[in-house]
Write a protein that holds these residues in place. Sequence first.
Motif, PDB file in Angstrom:
ATOM      1  N   MET A   1       2.102  49.126  47.137  1.00 19.42           N
ATOM      2  CA  MET A   1       2.348  49.125  45.687  1.00 19.42           C
ATOM      3  C   MET A   1       1.280  48.294  44.979  1.00 19.42           C
ATOM      4  SD  MET A   1       5.765  47.966  43.592  1.00 19.42           S
ATOM      5  CE  MET A   1       6.730  49.267  44.340  1.00 19.42           C
ATOM      6  N   ARG A   2       0.687  48.859  43.950  1.00 16.30           N
ATOM      7  CA  ARG A   2      -0.335  48.153  43.169  1.00 16.30           C
ATOM      8  C   ARG A   2       0.284  47.512  41.932  1.00 16.30           C
ATOM      9  NH1 ARG A   2      -3.820  53.094  41.961  1.00 16.30           N
ATOM     10  NH2 ARG A   2      -1.886  54.125  42.539  1.00 16.30           N
ATOM     11  N   LYS A   3      -0.122  46.289  41.672  1.00 14.57           N
ATOM     12  CA  LYS A   3       0.344  45.583  40.473  1.00 14.57           C
ATOM     13  C   LYS A   3      -0.819  45.450  39.498  1.00 14.57           C
ATOM     14  CE  LYS A   3       4.075  42.953  42.648  1.00 14.57           C
ATOM     15  NZ  LYS A   3       4.660  41.597  42.853  1.00 14.57           N
ATOM     16  N   ILE A   4      -0.628  45.971  38.293  1.00 12.16           N
ATOM     17  CA  ILE A   4      -1.677  46.026  37.278  1.00 12.16           C
ATOM     18  C   ILE A   4      -1.261  45.164  36.086  1.00 12.16           C
ATOM     19  CG2 ILE A   4      -3.108  47.536  35.857  1.00 12.16           C
ATOM     20  CD1 ILE A   4      -3.323  48.103  38.870  1.00 12.16           C
ATOM     21  N   ARG A   5      -2.113  44.222  35.702  1.00  8.69           N
ATOM     22  CA  ARG A   5      -1.803  43.365  34.549  1.00  8.69           C
ATOM     23  C   ARG A   5      -2.091  44.126  33.252  1.00  8.69           C
ATOM     24  NH1 ARG A   5      -5.558  38.426  36.093  1.00  8.69           N
ATOM     25  NH2 ARG A   5      -6.722  40.199  36.974  1.00  8.69           N
ATOM     26  N   VAL A   6      -1.105  44.127  32.369  1.00  7.60           N
ATOM     27  CA  VAL A   6      -1.204  44.878  31.114  1.00  7.60           C
ATOM     28  C   VAL A   6      -0.812  43.971  29.952  1.00  7.60           C
ATOM     29  CG1 VAL A   6      -0.343  46.857  29.810  1.00  7.60           C
ATOM     30  CG2 VAL A   6      -0.650  47.039  32.283  1.00  7.60           C
ATOM     31  N   TYR A   7      -1.565  44.030  28.860  1.00 11.36           N
ATOM     32  CA  TYR A   7      -1.306  43.209  27.673  1.00 11.36           C
ATOM     33  C   TYR A   7      -1.290  44.091  26.435  1.00 11.36           C
ATOM     34  CZ  TYR A   7      -2.569  39.268  30.688  1.00 11.36           C
ATOM     35  OH  TYR A   7      -2.614  38.356  31.712  1.00 11.36           O
ATOM     36  N   HIS A   8      -0.512  43.664  25.441  1.00 12.93           N
ATOM     37  CA  HIS A   8      -0.631  44.182  24.082  1.00 12.93           C
ATOM     38  C   HIS A   8      -1.282  43.088  23.246  1.00 12.93           C
ATOM     39  CE1 HIS A   8       2.694  47.510  24.035  1.00 12.93           C
ATOM     40  NE2 HIS A   8       1.943  47.580  25.109  1.00 12.93           N
ATOM     41  N   VAL A   9      -2.361  43.417  22.572  1.00 15.35           N
ATOM     42  CA  VAL A   9      -3.064  42.445  21.728  1.00 15.35           C
ATOM     43  C   VAL A   9      -3.234  43.049  20.340  1.00 15.35           C
ATOM     44  CG1 VAL A   9      -5.071  40.959  21.475  1.00 15.35           C
ATOM     45  CG2 VAL A   9      -4.317  41.625  23.773  1.00 15.35           C
ATOM     46  N   ASP A  10      -2.725  42.366  19.320  1.00 18.88           N
ATOM     47  CA  ASP A  10      -2.906  42.809  17.941  1.00 18.88           C
ATOM     48  C   ASP A  10      -4.280  42.359  17.464  1.00 18.88           C
ATOM     49  OD1 ASP A  10      -0.379  43.844  18.034  1.00 18.88           O
ATOM     50  OD2 ASP A  10       0.559  42.231  16.901  1.00 18.88           O
ATOM     51  N   ALA A  11      -5.149  43.320  17.175  1.00 16.27           N
ATOM     52  CA  ALA A  11      -6.530  43.027  16.794  1.00 16.27           C
ATOM     53  C   ALA A  11      -6.708  43.080  15.286  1.00 16.27           C
ATOM     54  CB  ALA A  11      -7.480  44.023  17.461  1.00 16.27           C
ATOM     55  N   PHE A  12      -7.678  42.311  14.800  1.00 15.57           N
ATOM     56  CA  PHE A  12      -8.035  42.220  13.388  1.00 15.57           C
ATOM     57  C   PHE A  12      -6.902  41.610  12.561  1.00 15.57           C
ATOM     58  CE2 PHE A  12     -10.755  45.870  14.814  1.00 15.57           C
ATOM     59  CZ  PHE A  12     -11.941  45.166  14.772  1.00 15.57           C
ATOM     60  N   THR A  13      -6.216  40.659  13.141  1.00 20.66           N
ATOM     61  CA  THR A  13      -5.156  39.944  12.433  1.00 20.66           C
ATOM     62  C   THR A  13      -4.910  38.608  13.112  1.00 20.66           C
ATOM     63  OG1 THR A  13      -2.859  40.054  11.690  1.00 20.66           O
ATOM     64  CG2 THR A  13      -3.343  41.035  13.822  1.00 20.66           C
ATOM     65  N   THR A  14      -4.345  37.675  12.361  1.00 24.93           N
ATOM     66  CA  THR A  14      -3.873  36.417  12.945  1.00 24.93           C
ATOM     67  C   THR A  14      -2.356  36.412  13.053  1.00 24.93           C
ATOM     68  OG1 THR A  14      -3.825  35.384  10.755  1.00 24.93           O
ATOM     69  CG2 THR A  14      -5.848  35.110  12.055  1.00 24.93           C
ATOM     70  N   GLU A  15      -1.713  37.466  12.543  1.00 19.06           N
ATOM     71  CA  GLU A  15      -0.256  37.547  12.515  1.00 19.06           C
ATOM     72  C   GLU A  15       0.246  38.571  13.533  1.00 19.06           C
ATOM     73  OE1 GLU A  15       1.550  35.576  10.582  1.00 19.06           O
ATOM     74  OE2 GLU A  15      -0.225  34.706   9.620  1.00 19.06           O
ATOM     75  N   LYS A  16       1.233  38.191  14.325  1.00 23.32           N
ATOM     76  CA  LYS A  16       1.828  39.146  15.251  1.00 23.32           C
ATOM     77  C   LYS A  16       2.441  40.313  14.471  1.00 23.32           C
ATOM     78  CE  LYS A  16       2.869  35.705  18.834  1.00 23.32           C
ATOM     79  NZ  LYS A  16       1.758  36.081  19.726  1.00 23.32           N
ATOM     80  N   PHE A  17       2.340  41.490  15.049  1.00 23.09           N
ATOM     81  CA  PHE A  17       2.866  42.738  14.482  1.00 23.09           C
ATOM     82  C   PHE A  17       2.049  43.227  13.290  1.00 23.09           C
ATOM     83  CE2 PHE A  17       6.648  40.093  15.763  1.00 23.09           C
ATOM     84  CZ  PHE A  17       6.649  40.529  17.085  1.00 23.09           C
ATOM     85  N   GLY A  18       0.849  42.706  13.142  1.00 22.99           N
ATOM     86  CA  GLY A  18      -0.087  43.201  12.140  1.00 22.99           C
ATOM     87  C   GLY A  18      -1.293  43.808  12.832  1.00 22.99           C
TER      88      GLY A  18
END
Length: 298
Positions: A1-18
């Motif tokens: 089984m392979r484990k792959i690191r995955v991220y969500h990064v909000d770009a062009f903002t300093t505020e989460k969910f923007g």
Amino acid sequence: MRKIRVYHVDAFTTEKFGGNTAGVVLDAEKLTEDEMQNIAKELNLPESVFLLPSTNEEADYKVKFFTPAEEINFCGSATVGLTWLLATEFGLAEKKDGILLETNIGHVPVVWHKKDGNIIDVEMTQVSPKTQDITIDLEVLSQLIGVKAASIDLTYPIKLANTGNWHLLVPMKDQMDIDNAIPDLAALAKHNKEHNISTTHLYTFNTTKECDLYTRDFAPGIGIPEDPVTGAANGALAGLLYLEGVIPQHETTHLKIAQGDAIGRPGTLYVKVIPNDSAPVIKVAGAATITIRGILTI
């Protein structure tokens, strides 16, 4: 089984969910291209970037970009998301001032800027801009992007521009006209596919926000109904404005561009256009924030 690191990064903002959420997938050397495409489809974000070792001695890493539907040559928001993650989460900014990425369109240098010891943004140098004429009936165009023909600003040219992907750049008279646009996504996807256009990018100088330009971007042909904040398209826009003489060709121009308001994900890009003999140097910068850290098992 392979484990792959995955991220969500909000770009062009300093505020989460923007801004524009990019999928950032590490350990991509463990993946096939089909698996990368399936992961991008599973994440269902506008774009995802996959980090690979580079086979080129000059570059630090190789990257590949995918929408949920297909691989694309370049993505600004995912580049910002990846390099912000590497600089902050993995402490790369403590060791060096920037990195060189190997992409399908060539090398893309990225540096990070600090203030009081903290990273405030990352800045990519995009490939040299180029433009191309396109013949399109004004009424047809207005129907494709869902605006009144009279709201298109013919003071500026309707052209294609490229700093990695081809974008159809449409000048609009004001911000309200852009916000009220309701594109025919099926027809626009068909048109853009036929003309090898990645996105259709609306822009105006007439905005109520504290910025130089206000933009909005549609990319149904590559699987993205609307791209919230687009580093590639706005870089291409800056190149067009320079090559068409809309902005000065004898001095550096700094542009603050706002995008994403119409879909509730406001973001800000900072673009620097530096005159050069053959073509201007286009640098696009923005901040980012990490929202999700996870492991994908295959």
